[in-house]
Write an enzyme that holds these catalytic residues in place. Structure first.
Site, PDB file in Angstrom:
ATOM      1  N   ALA A  33       0.633  -1.378   0.053  1.00 46.61           N
ATOM      2  CA  ALA A  33      -0.071  -0.085  -0.011  1.00 46.61           C
ATOM      3  C   ALA A  33       0.895   1.170  -0.060  1.00 46.61           C
ATOM      4  O   ALA A  33       0.672   2.163  -0.837  1.00 46.61           O
ATOM      5  CB  ALA A  33      -0.783   0.120   1.291  1.00 46.61           C
ATOM      6  N   ASP A  54      10.404  -6.244  -3.122  1.00 47.89           N
ATOM      7  CA  ASP A  54       9.368  -6.540  -2.456  1.00 47.89           C
ATOM      8  C   ASP A  54       9.418  -7.984  -2.635  1.00 47.89           C
ATOM      9  O   ASP A  54       9.993  -8.528  -3.589  1.00 47.89           O
ATOM     10  CB  ASP A  54       8.135  -6.055  -3.069  1.00 47.89           C
ATOM     11  CG  ASP A  54       6.937  -6.468  -2.058  1.00 47.89           C
ATOM     12  OD1 ASP A  54       6.457  -5.499  -1.443  1.00 47.89           O
ATOM     13  OD2 ASP A  54       6.549  -7.627  -2.064  1.00 47.89           O
ATOM     14  N   LYS A  80       4.809  -8.124  -6.742  1.00 48.20           N
ATOM     15  CA  LYS A  80       4.530  -6.973  -6.681  1.00 48.20           C
ATOM     16  C   LYS A  80       5.828  -5.846  -7.381  1.00 48.20           C
ATOM     17  O   LYS A  80       5.393  -4.859  -8.031  1.00 48.20           O
ATOM     18  CB  LYS A  80       4.356  -6.346  -5.193  1.00 48.20           C
ATOM     19  CG  LYS A  80       3.155  -6.867  -4.510  1.00 48.20           C
ATOM     20  CD  LYS A  80       2.978  -6.746  -3.104  1.00 48.20           C
ATOM     21  CE  LYS A  80       1.691  -7.237  -2.703  1.00 48.20           C
ATOM     22  NZ  LYS A  80       1.282  -6.876  -1.216  1.00 48.20           N
ATOM     23  N   ASP A 124       5.661  -3.501   6.014  1.00 49.94           N
ATOM     24  CA  ASP A 124       4.321  -3.866   6.975  1.00 49.94           C
ATOM     25  C   ASP A 124       4.724  -4.542   8.278  1.00 49.94           C
ATOM     26  O   ASP A 124       3.942  -4.738   9.081  1.00 49.94           O
ATOM     27  CB  ASP A 124       3.217  -4.474   6.488  1.00 49.94           C
ATOM     28  CG  ASP A 124       3.903  -6.033   5.749  1.00 49.94           C
ATOM     29  OD1 ASP A 124       4.879  -6.177   6.244  1.00 49.94           O
ATOM     30  OD2 ASP A 124       3.112  -6.808   5.414  1.00 49.94           O
ATOM     31  N   CYS A 168      14.795   5.749  18.698  1.00 53.30           N
ATOM     32  CA  CYS A 168      14.589   6.821  19.763  1.00 53.30           C
ATOM     33  C   CYS A 168      13.259   6.999  20.089  1.00 53.30           C
ATOM     34  O   CYS A 168      12.825   7.318  21.241  1.00 53.30           O
ATOM     35  CB  CYS A 168      15.281   7.995  19.449  1.00 53.30           C
ATOM     36  SG  CYS A 168      17.064   7.932  19.141  1.00 53.30           S
ATOM     37  N   CYS A 180      -2.459  -4.713   8.693  1.00 55.69           N
ATOM     38  CA  CYS A 180      -3.709  -4.388   7.831  1.00 55.69           C
ATOM     39  C   CYS A 180      -4.567  -5.643   7.961  1.00 55.69           C
ATOM     40  O   CYS A 180      -5.792  -5.579   7.459  1.00 55.69           O
ATOM     41  CB  CYS A 180      -3.245  -3.740   6.286  1.00 55.69           C
ATOM     42  SG  CYS A 180      -2.443  -2.268   6.458  1.00 55.69           S
ATOM     43  N   CYS A 238      20.122   5.007  23.047  1.00 56.33           N
ATOM     44  CA  CYS A 238      19.815   4.472  21.812  1.00 56.33           C
ATOM     45  C   CYS A 238      21.163   3.451  21.422  1.00 56.33           C
ATOM     46  O   CYS A 238      22.294   4.112  21.132  1.00 56.33           O
ATOM     47  CB  CYS A 238      19.550   5.332  20.909  1.00 56.33           C
ATOM     48  SG  CYS A 238      19.040   4.823  19.427  1.00 56.33           S
TER      49      CYS A 238
END
Length: 334
Positions: A33, A54, A80, A124, A168, A180, A238
């Protein structure tokens, strides 16, 4: 330059900025998306080289929000990255488009990032995002982060040496498990988040660093709420910004991975597959669909095996690792 005439009229771009865009190289990881909207905007804006990465293929459920794909792409199980490249070639034939069908990991991240100016997040899952974050900060390459689920969105543009990093704000163990595929998403939030990612990348590429947003944006377009977290400073402990340990770069690539919310498990073999030979093998025990990019074999009404030439296998229809390994051993082998 007629193609970019309206962009050239904008003082923030102009001829000089457009020339910089045309000579820029960008990596987009994830062509779902967010990634398809990002790629569409950058291709139309005239960014000279787009590397599209992808691991997945187009499915019918993608079409609600993944703007570069068609029903035919879903029917043909087109990867994709390949489908996105095909669509963008019809939009702008003057730029360089590279489609790579791979799972981004510690093993290939350096190669994928070679010679790029900015990395944009279309993924994702936070495992890959932390990998991109650490790789970008180690290499000194800006990272445009974005995420969207339901009607909530979040994004920030991180510049190594100048801003904090993703770690951070979000620790690796505290990322939400919502996706999703588990809680849904409405398409407008995708467009908003991806557009924010793109505009910050464009500012950087044309040299308008004084215009860069110095906040992490978080908003919900359904409940009409918004929050901005200022880049006040780096987190004192960090492991990426301060300690420069880059933990994601030291984690071994997983041979088995559960794809959250997908009822799918990815298992990676130690060597690539010959799709022709694998197809003949699976045709004896399953209903097989073969494409130039993958093989999809229905081994039962509920379970499907997808084989990629790079050695990846998706076991679809289960989120039970033991069951997935059983199916892998039975149909693919050791």
């Amino acid at each position: 330059m007629e193609r970019y005439s309206r962009q050239l009229l904008f003082n923030g771009i102009g001829e000089e900025g457009q020339a910089k865009l045309l000579h820029s190289n960008v990596l987009i990881v994830g062509l779902g998306a967010l990634g398809t909207v990002i790629a569409n905007h950058l291709a139309r804006a005239g960014v000279g080289s787009l590397r599209l990465v992808d691991r997945d293929f187009v499915e019918m459920s993608n079409l609600q929000r993944q703007m570069l794909f068609t029903e035919e792409d879903a029917k043909q199980l087109v990867p994709k990255a390949v489908a996105a490249k095909k669509a963008l070639e019809k939009v702008n034939s003057d730029i360089e488009l590279e489609a790579i069908v791979e799972n981004v990991s510690v093993d290939n991240i350096d190669r994928l990032m070679k010679d790029v100016d900015v990395v944009l997040d279309g993924t994702d899952n936070f495992e890959t995002r932390f990998l991109l974050n650490d790789a970008c900060f180690k290499a000194g390459i800006p990272f445009s982060y974005g995420g969207a689920v339901q009607t909530r969105g979040m994004g920030a543009f991180f510049i190594p040496g100048e801003t904090p990093c993703l770690r951070c704000f979000i620790e690796s163990g505290s990322a939400t498990g919502d996706t999703c595929d588990t809680v849904g998403v409405l398409a407008p939030i995708i467009d908003i988040v991806a557009s924010l990612q793109v505009i910050e990348a464009m500012k950087y590429l044309v040299g308008a660093k004084d215009k860069q947003r110095k906040t992490l944006e978080s908003f919900d377009i359904w409940s009409n709420t918004q929050q901005k977290i200022n880049f006040a400073g780096k987190r004192a402990d960090c492991p990426t910004c301060i300690k420069e340990e880059f933990p994601a770069l030291h984690e071994r690539s997983k041979s088995e991975t559960t794809l959250c919310g997908r009822q799918s498990i990815q298992i990676t073999a130690s060597a690539p597959f010959d799709l022709k030979q694998m197809s003949k093998k699976l045709q004896q025990v399953a209903q097989v669909k073969e494409t130039p990019f993958l093989i999809r074999a229905m081994v039962s009404e509920l379970e499907t095996i997808v084989v990629f030439p790079d050695g990846r296998v998706l076991i679809q229809g289960t989120d039970d690792m033991t069951r997935a390994k059983t199916l892998y051993s039975k149909y693919i082998g050791n």
